[in-house]
Motif scaffolding. Structure first.
Motif, PDB file in Angstrom:
ATOM      1  N   ALA A 161     146.695   2.677  17.214  1.00 43.75           N
ATOM      2  CA  ALA A 161     147.197   4.033  18.189  1.00 43.75           C
ATOM      3  C   ALA A 161     147.167   3.499  19.651  1.00 43.75           C
ATOM      4  O   ALA A 161     146.331   2.870  19.975  1.00 43.75           O
ATOM      5  CB  ALA A 161     146.455   5.389  17.886  1.00 43.75           C
TER       6      ALA A 161
ATOM      7  N   ILE B  39     147.086   5.906  23.228  1.00 45.54           N
ATOM      8  CA  ILE B  39     147.071   7.109  23.425  1.00 45.54           C
ATOM      9  C   ILE B  39     146.813   7.195  25.039  1.00 45.54           C
ATOM     10  O   ILE B  39     145.786   6.603  25.476  1.00 45.54           O
ATOM     11  CB  ILE B  39     145.879   8.163  22.921  1.00 45.54           C
TER      12      ILE B  39
ATOM     13  N   HIS C 198     140.083  12.170  19.842  1.00 45.20           N
ATOM     14  CA  HIS C 198     141.202  11.869  19.058  1.00 45.20           C
ATOM     15  C   HIS C 198     140.900  11.507  17.801  1.00 45.20           C
ATOM     16  O   HIS C 198     140.169  10.300  17.632  1.00 45.20           O
ATOM     17  CB  HIS C 198     142.322  10.995  19.547  1.00 45.20           C
TER      18      HIS C 198
ATOM     19  N   TYR D 134     145.578  14.034  11.732  1.00 44.23           N
ATOM     20  CA  TYR D 134     145.200  13.921  13.054  1.00 44.23           C
ATOM     21  C   TYR D 134     144.993  15.137  13.956  1.00 44.23           C
ATOM     22  O   TYR D 134     145.929  16.263  13.508  1.00 44.23           O
ATOM     23  CB  TYR D 134     146.133  13.133  14.010  1.00 44.23           C
TER      24      TYR D 134
ATOM     25  N   ILE E  51     149.742  14.547  26.228  1.00 46.24           N
ATOM     26  CA  ILE E  51     149.450  13.441  25.947  1.00 46.24           C
ATOM     27  C   ILE E  51     150.541  12.479  25.476  1.00 46.24           C
ATOM     28  O   ILE E  51     151.773  13.129  24.745  1.00 46.24           O
ATOM     29  CB  ILE E  51     148.595  13.676  24.488  1.00 46.24           C
TER      30      ILE E  51
ATOM     31  N   MET F  75     151.473   9.505  22.834  1.00 41.80           N
ATOM     32  CA  MET F  75     150.652   9.034  21.729  1.00 41.80           C
ATOM     33  C   MET F  75     151.839   8.133  20.956  1.00 41.80           C
ATOM     34  O   MET F  75     152.810   9.215  20.498  1.00 41.80           O
ATOM     35  CB  MET F  75     149.929   9.920  20.933  1.00 41.80           C
TER      36      MET F  75
ATOM     37  N   SER G 121     151.318   5.976  17.044  1.00 44.44           N
ATOM     38  CA  SER G 121     150.151   5.694  16.213  1.00 44.44           C
ATOM     39  C   SER G 121     150.951   5.150  14.665  1.00 44.44           C
ATOM     40  O   SER G 121     152.107   5.792  14.347  1.00 44.44           O
ATOM     41  CB  SER G 121     149.352   6.778  15.856  1.00 44.44           C
TER      42      SER G 121
END
Length: 295
Positions: A169, A171, A189, A262, A280, A282, A284
């Motif tokens: 990930a 982030i 997270h 998640y 955010i 992100m 992943s």
């Protein structure tokens, strides 16, 4: 690099068999500004993202290959980022790379090389990333009461001959609500594998007013302008955002069905800002590895 479309380049890559023999792949990226003085650089720190598309019809087209935060009005910066787990993204002989930042920022001059190294012998058995399962992604997901409603659990199968599985990930938190989220607040997270095993990425650096100054030896450009010294949520001015990678091989069902869920939290619960919610960024993935001997 400036404006809505950023900067793009079409590159050729080694053939698939040769590509799998490389045990290390890195992004060598540097930034400069149009002039010879710092005042020709963008005033604020900005996120820079690199996207890849090799097969326009493939599942990997548009995935993020790298992320950096620009130095705070400094015309220096060079970073080396290990992206070896992303080898499956290179799934065609030519690839389009696009680098972008916010369209209103002053221009940056980026320089990028992709370095393939540590070539294994053709007769040697090597463990290679052969498939990527995209999990949760968002360009800018608002960090408010609805944040976690954007992410449903992802179910996927793993072949019986897989020898290693990793969770990956990238982030970062941005913006400033009444809790200083997401740039200057602590966020947590949590990735849950198969309903039982939790892997936690907890960003505590925002609690340290010198959190980024202490990371100069890790690649943060020193002596920037502005508030570069302050710790931030998953990033620092003038540094690459390195992928977070954990081995989850023992927690998955090889040869069977798996699930990853998640949530992102502030102060141990769903974010609940009352004004100006942050966001955010992100991307992943689950990385699947196989043992392979080239012929």
């Amino acid at each position: 690099m400036q404006g809505q479309y950023g900067a793009s380049a079409l590159i050729k890559i080694p053939q698939t068999t040769d590509l799998r023999r490389y045990q290390r792949v890195e992004l060598d990226m540097s930034l400069s500004c149009p002039g010879t003085r710092d005042d020709t650089c963008a005033v604020w720190d900005h996120t820079v993202q690199l996207f890849i598309c090799c097969n326009p019809l493939g599942v990997y087209c548009g995935q993020e290959l790298g992320r950096w935060i620009t130095p705070f009005r400094r015309r220096i910066g060079r970073w080396l980022t290990d992206i070896t787990p992303f080898l499956p993204f290179f799934d065609a002989p030519t690839c389009n790379l696009t680098m972008k930042t916010v369209p209103w920022a002053m221009a940056w001059y980026p320089f990028l090389n992709i370095r393939f190294s540590e070539l294994s012998e053709p007769t040697v058995n090597v463990t290679v990333p052969y498939e990527i399962v995209p999990l949760f992604a968002g360009g800018k997901t608002t960090f408010d009461q609805t944040y976690n409603k954007n992410f449903s659990p992802v179910t996927f199968s793993i072949d019986a001959d897989v020898v290693k599985v990793a969770l990956e990930a990238v982030i970062t938190g941005h913006g400033s609500d009444n809790h200083n989220c997401g740039e200057f607040c602590v966020t947590t997270h949590i990735f849950t594998v198969n309903g039982r095993f939790e892997y936690v990425r907890n960003f505590t650096n925002p609690t340290d007013p010198l959190g980024c100054a202490r990371r100069v030896l890790d690649g943060v450009e020193p002596n920037e302008h502005g508030t570069w010294l302050y710790g931030r949520d998953g990033w620092c001015d003038g540094q690459e955002v390195a992928p977070w990678i954990v081995d989850i091989t023992n927690q998955v069902n090889v040869g069977g069905i798996n699930e990853v869920a998640y949530v992102g939290l502030f102060d141990g619960k769903d974010p609940n800002p009352t004004e100006n919610p942050g966001y955010i960024i992100m991307y992943s993935n689950v990385i699947l590895y196989k043992s392979m001997q080239d012929e």
